[in-house]
Design a protein around this motif. Structure first.
Motif, PDB file in Angstrom:
ATOM      1  N   GLY A 317      19.481  47.633  42.414  1.00  0.00           N
ATOM      2  CA  GLY A 317      18.748  47.686  41.109  1.00  0.00           C
ATOM      3  C   GLY A 317      19.802  48.329  40.170  1.00  0.00           C
ATOM      4  N   ILE A 318      19.923  47.877  38.793  1.00  0.00           N
ATOM      5  CA  ILE A 318      20.143  48.582  37.655  1.00  0.00           C
ATOM      6  C   ILE A 318      19.395  48.851  36.645  1.00  0.00           C
ATOM      7  CG2 ILE A 318      22.609  47.741  38.008  1.00  0.00           C
ATOM      8  CD1 ILE A 318      22.119  45.964  35.801  1.00  0.00           C
ATOM      9  N   CYS A 319      19.444  49.825  35.800  1.00  0.00           N
ATOM     10  CA  CYS A 319      18.715  50.285  34.819  1.00  0.00           C
ATOM     11  C   CYS A 319      19.365  50.229  33.411  1.00  0.00           C
ATOM     12  CB  CYS A 319      18.173  51.869  34.904  1.00  0.00           C
ATOM     13  SG  CYS A 319      17.320  52.674  33.554  1.00  0.00           S
ATOM     14  N   ALA A 320      18.550  48.944  32.648  1.00  0.00           N
ATOM     15  CA  ALA A 320      18.975  48.752  31.195  1.00  0.00           C
ATOM     16  C   ALA A 320      18.318  49.636  30.401  1.00  0.00           C
ATOM     17  CB  ALA A 320      19.023  47.275  30.789  1.00  0.00           C
ATOM     18  N   ALA A 373       7.105  53.287  40.236  1.00  0.00           N
ATOM     19  CA  ALA A 373       7.514  54.279  39.811  1.00  0.00           C
ATOM     20  C   ALA A 373       8.394  54.980  40.887  1.00  0.00           C
ATOM     21  CB  ALA A 373       6.161  55.279  40.039  1.00  0.00           C
ATOM     22  N   GLU A 374       8.543  54.684  42.121  1.00  0.00           N
ATOM     23  CA  GLU A 374       9.681  55.097  43.034  1.00  0.00           C
ATOM     24  C   GLU A 374      10.795  54.361  42.825  1.00  0.00           C
ATOM     25  OE1 GLU A 374      10.051  57.307  45.888  1.00  0.00           O
ATOM     26  OE2 GLU A 374       8.682  58.211  44.600  1.00  0.00           O
ATOM     27  N   TRP A 375      10.842  53.106  42.438  1.00  0.00           N
ATOM     28  CA  TRP A 375      12.007  52.425  41.922  1.00  0.00           C
ATOM     29  C   TRP A 375      12.521  52.979  40.785  1.00  0.00           C
ATOM     30  CZ3 TRP A 375      11.356  46.446  42.105  1.00  0.00           C
ATOM     31  CH2 TRP A 375      10.889  45.883  43.380  1.00  0.00           C
ATOM     32  N   CYS A 379      16.337  54.858  40.338  1.00  0.00           N
ATOM     33  CA  CYS A 379      17.422  54.326  39.331  1.00  0.00           C
ATOM     34  C   CYS A 379      17.427  55.136  38.160  1.00  0.00           C
ATOM     35  CB  CYS A 379      16.988  52.848  38.676  1.00  0.00           C
ATOM     36  SG  CYS A 379      16.858  51.688  40.088  1.00  0.00           S
ATOM     37  N   ASN A 380      16.810  56.274  37.970  1.00  0.00           N
ATOM     38  CA  ASN A 380      16.746  57.237  37.019  1.00  0.00           C
ATOM     39  C   ASN A 380      16.369  56.504  35.751  1.00  0.00           C
ATOM     40  OD1 ASN A 380      17.818  59.853  37.986  1.00  0.00           O
ATOM     41  ND2 ASN A 380      19.667  58.583  38.287  1.00  0.00           N
ATOM     42  N   ALA A 383      10.684  55.829  30.579  1.00  0.00           N
ATOM     43  CA  ALA A 383      10.007  54.886  29.404  1.00  0.00           C
ATOM     44  C   ALA A 383      10.859  54.074  28.592  1.00  0.00           C
ATOM     45  CB  ALA A 383       8.817  55.764  28.961  1.00  0.00           C
ATOM     46  N   GLY A 384      10.626  52.682  28.617  1.00  0.00           N
ATOM     47  CA  GLY A 384      11.211  52.149  27.601  1.00  0.00           C
ATOM     48  C   GLY A 384      12.710  51.471  28.372  1.00  0.00           C
ATOM     49  N   ASP A 385      12.684  51.711  29.443  1.00  0.00           N
ATOM     50  CA  ASP A 385      13.796  51.047  30.303  1.00  0.00           C
ATOM     51  C   ASP A 385      13.539  49.639  30.925  1.00  0.00           C
ATOM     52  OD1 ASP A 385      15.389  53.098  29.254  1.00  0.00           O
ATOM     53  OD2 ASP A 385      15.611  54.062  31.096  1.00  0.00           O
ATOM     54  N   LEU A 386      14.578  49.092  31.266  1.00  0.00           N
ATOM     55  CA  LEU A 386      14.164  47.757  32.133  1.00  0.00           C
ATOM     56  C   LEU A 386      15.053  47.756  33.500  1.00  0.00           C
ATOM     57  CD1 LEU A 386      13.221  44.755  32.106  1.00  0.00           C
ATOM     58  CD2 LEU A 386      15.341  44.225  31.263  1.00  0.00           C
TER      59      LEU A 386
END
Lengths: 584, 584
Positions: A317-320, A373-375, A379-380, A383-386
């Motif tokens: 996973g990546i966090c945008a 929430a664990e995911w 991925c650090n 709120a507001g991230d994808l």
């Protein structure tokens, strides 16, 4: 002397001086009593005024000028009433007294402007006109500056520029060699160098110690979008050094170029192992202008009944950041992107981290809010991230996620061409297994030294051996790579053996190098930078072609001079050659 | 880091410092209790001392070192008791504490000394060892310095270095082109450039104004003693200039190089017309380090009954200062010299101008003392000088006398390699008649502009037309040449016509250039210097090969890597080529 000044030179302090200018007619405006002609050269543009009242004949002559005529103008410098702050000479104009047409011009097939109306093909055919355009001239000037700055910096470090031969011998990677038949040696061929590799190593054996060369190299291969059959390298080699010395020396070069050419203080260049680059960015040339590191979601996604993840070797996973507001349409577009055959994923899972602390995902059926929430935690994400998640076979998923990450970087405008992030990728594998030929290939080249601590594994597990090899990456582009070389004949022999050379083949191709190793070869290593590539990075462009005065097209053709071309039978006879009839 | 200092670096002020050196074993001397090892790198030589009393094992290890072993030595700098003033580090030595053999060496096939015992062939085969010798390293370093100084000087004058392509199109002088078959374009060939001529002219059309490039060029021809199939040029072109501007600019370059590299203030470069060079020196590249100008003796030698002179088109004399004391044997040797087939004279007439005012000649039978006094007067000879006279057809006699003059220069030691006399030879003929093909050839190349005042003669007497062409000559060697180019399509067409091109041939070969001339080509001209040649002149050597890291031999072979060589049938197939069976 045809001129006293260039078109970029005259200023307010030149007023009343008698001058002679030469240049091309950029444009002319006929305002009845006055005719204004802008003359252009590579230094700038100067406005010339012809006054009907003062000299009707001269003014009429000026009116007959067409675009791109080459003219010589004599006159006096005068202050302009309406100054133009956009050009260097905008405070003055020339009151014309004499006009000479040095050469006329047909109307050019496209406009000589920053934004031209000419298509790629037309501009390549008339490259000599395209080269007149300001953005192209800027690139060519930049290339000159980078070359000179490189040479002076290398010289300041006691490197010698030494020319190596262009007419050499065909090597095992021969399929990609350009060959050159010899008239004086019947039936025999030279090859053009793919790199001066063996020669620079011989120069180390010869005691030159610190060598560099800005040099053309050649590769006859199917051309991907941004490759050229002839390309330029900054080729370097040093003796009595280890990897650390090389990284420091050439980091110095690159930082010096940034400082001198762009006025940018590049910070100390970070380092990342090949393994980490693959793990966190899915490629060996990560673009570090933005984050979105890969996160391993295997642990937190398994055994919740979602078969696709359960069966996947990897879930990544990546966090945008701040992309939770992506619309349905945008998310669908992302799914379409990863499913493109060039990317090749089967699908995309997303998780929106809503501002209210809740999660919305495409797999809500299988995962609870706590699961998601664990995911997010893994991925650090805040709120507001994808979150964007891909899964499947490890290698393939990394590759796909790399594409998706870069795509997201573009969408979120995180890849600013005016920001520069340099990185050393180190600890490359020595070998890579080739499924097609069923044998090992050298990842860098056959002269790269395995790391000493892996010597044992050469016999037991060659695929795991790490090399003293390194790449420099800027903004996701590999601009250079090199290695510490083998300087011991026995290890070099073992290496050829691993790569499937017979002893005879190794001797025939590289006997001179292995012989040289028997006469006191020092430890040595080096690097080669893609000069065209460095120019394009510095110029903020994606295309190396923009930085080459006379580039070839994707079929390796120079459409301006129409080469390659057929040659006479007489010429072929002298070379003892015949061209085979094509099979109909 | 393998070393803390180089072998040329340590001085008296480093005493007591702990250092680590790397280098090659130049020699070792075992004096029982002490063993001295000289280690060498490109920076110098340092003496290392091993003391049997201090460390017997270490000393024994040192005794086992052979010539050219690569070693690393740790130790302390100490003052030498018997200092060596011949080397930079001669005041110190290293008291060895640790010795590491980085690589062993077989005994090299020749000694690595300034005066080696290796013959040319052996040294070429082991060029990587020859390159270790100090005189060769000096040449390679000189070449680097001249290249860098050239680039910085040209840059200071606003010249841009622009790379032109290596894979171009075969030209009419095609017989000497190296060709390169293309895999991607079946049955078609690139050619390697003999010079970037057309590309630099296109750059002028593109408005680059001041271009230069240090660039490899290629010519596939039978190699005379001092030619190479690949050679390097300093290639230059300027726009909006006339001949005077070019001469001044590049005289500036050469004078700057002399100043910067050799610390020599070269005076303003003299100029001589081609006609005068032929008349006074019998060749277009006179060596002006000495006089011995040709004197026309036609008038003073005719009609005295000496049939050979009476029937000769030309009788030419030179005056060798102070050579009246030449012995009979020396004079016979001169006669033998001029009669050699390479020179080709039928005989030699001499006149000794004796100290007592009398004359002694080989033709005393035909000429009185008064006659000979006339000769001496014409030749500006004084008592003690020797006149040498040749006669026959004008062109042949000039050629022979040129050889004799240079020979006398050598005999009288007037050609000091540390004296430099530069000269511009100007006003070359545009065309020369070729007896074999029965047509005109371009003396310089087909793009050279005729002088404006000769335009009319292009039609009526092309052979008499002078060109805006010039050579720079230093010490009798042509180091560069160039011309003002044609920039008008019609004149260029006429030129091709004169040279026997059909319109179709001209268009096929140079259509792109003539088209470019229709879009505003500025007046332009340039020059190309032989870079290898400049290096050899600066290095005081006759041979360019000494200044090339990896030269080819007279058959165009690199005997070290054994190229050219046969290539695989598979590779030929990919190129759609077959090699013809030799006719037995």
């Amino acid at each position: 002397m045809y001129r006293s000044h260039t078109n970029g030179e005259l200023r307010i302090e030149h007023i009343n001086q008698q001058v002679t200018l030469c240049g091309w007619v950029q444009k002319s405006r006929d305002l009845g009593g006055l005719t204004f002609v802008d003359t252009r050269d590579r230094y700038g543009i100067t406005q010339v005024v012809f006054n009907m009242d003062d000299n009707a004949d001269l003014c009429k002559q000026a009116r007959s000028l067409g675009r791109e005529f080459v003219i010589q103008v004599e006159g006096k410098v005068a202050e302009r009433s309406n100054k133009n702050k956009n050009i260097l000479t905008g405070e003055i104009e020339i009151i014309a007294e004499k006009l000479t047409v040095l050469n006329a011009s047909k109307t050019p097939p496209f406009t000589i402007e920053d934004e031209t109306d000419g298509g790629e093909e037309l501009r390549m055919k008339y490259r000599y006109l395209d080269l007149r355009r300001n953005p192209v001239q800027k690139n060519i000037r930049l290339r000159h500056q980078i070359g000179l700055a490189t040479r002076n910096y290398m010289n300041s470090l006691n490197f010698l520029e030494i020319e190596t031969p262009y007419l050499i011998k065909s090597t095992p990677e021969g399929a990609r060699d350009f060959v050159v038949p010899s008239r004086m040696n019947e039936g025999q061929f030279y090859a053009l160098p793919q790199s001066p590799q063996t020669f620079k190593q011989l120069l180390m054996v010869s005691g030159y110690d610190r060598y560099f060369q800005i040099v053309k190299c050649f590769r006859d291969e199917d051309l991907r979008a941004d490759r050229q059959p002839e390309f330029t390298q900054i080729d370097c080699e040093m003796a009595f050094v280890d990897q650390e010395d090389i990284l420091n020396t050439f980091e110095g070069l690159i930082r010096n170029l940034f400082k001198e050419i762009k006025g940018i203080d590049l910070p100390k260049v970070d380092r990342m192992t090949f393994d980490d680059a693959m793990k966190y960015y899915g490629c060996d040339k990560p673009d570090l202008r933005f984050g979105m590191k890969f996160n391993d979601l295997n642990e937190v996604t398994k055994n919740k009944g979602f078969k696709i993840f359960d069966e996947a070797e990897a879930v990544i996973g990546i966090c945008a950041e701040g992309a939770a507001q992506f619309t349905r349409k945008q998310l669908d577009a992302l799914t379409d992107f990863v499913k493109k055959p060039q990317v090749g994923a089967k699908g995309l899972v997303y998780v929106k981290c809503n501002e209210d602390g809740s999660f919305k995902s495409s797999v809500d059926k299988f995962y609870s809010q706590e699961d998601l929430a664990e995911w997010a935690k893994t991925c650090n994400a805040k709120a507001g991230d994808l979150l964007l998640v891909l899964s499947g076979n490890l290698d393939a998923t990394r590759k796909q996620m790399n594409e998706l990450r870069l795509h997201m970087g573009n969408l979120l405008e995180l890849r600013d061409p005016n920001v520069f992030k340099a990185l050393w990728v180190v600890d490359f594998p020595l070998l890579e297994w080739d499924e097609e030929t069923n044998r090992f290939h050298a990842m860098h080249h056959p002269f790269t030294s395995p790391k000493a601590e892996y010597f044992d594994k050469l016999e037991t597990a060659p695929g795991e051996v790490k090399a003293n090899a390194y790449d420099m990456v800027i903004n996701g582009v590999e601009i250079g790579g090199g290695s510490i070389r083998i300087h011991d004949k026995q290890i070099q022999k073992r290496m050829f053996d691993l790569l499937g050379f017979t002893e005879e083949e190794a001797n025939e191709q590289f006997g001179f190098l292995m012989n040289a190793f028997e006469y006191g070869a020092p430890p040595h290593g080096g690097i080669a930078f893609g000069f065209d590539r460095i120019c394009s990075i510095f110029g903020g462009s994606e295309s190396i072609r923009d930085f080459i005065a006379f580039p070839k097209n994707n079929s390796g053709r120079d459409v301006m001079i129409d080469a390659p071309a057929k040659i006479d039978q007489e010429q072929l006879d002298e070379l003892f050659l015949s061209v085979k009839e094509p099979i109909v």
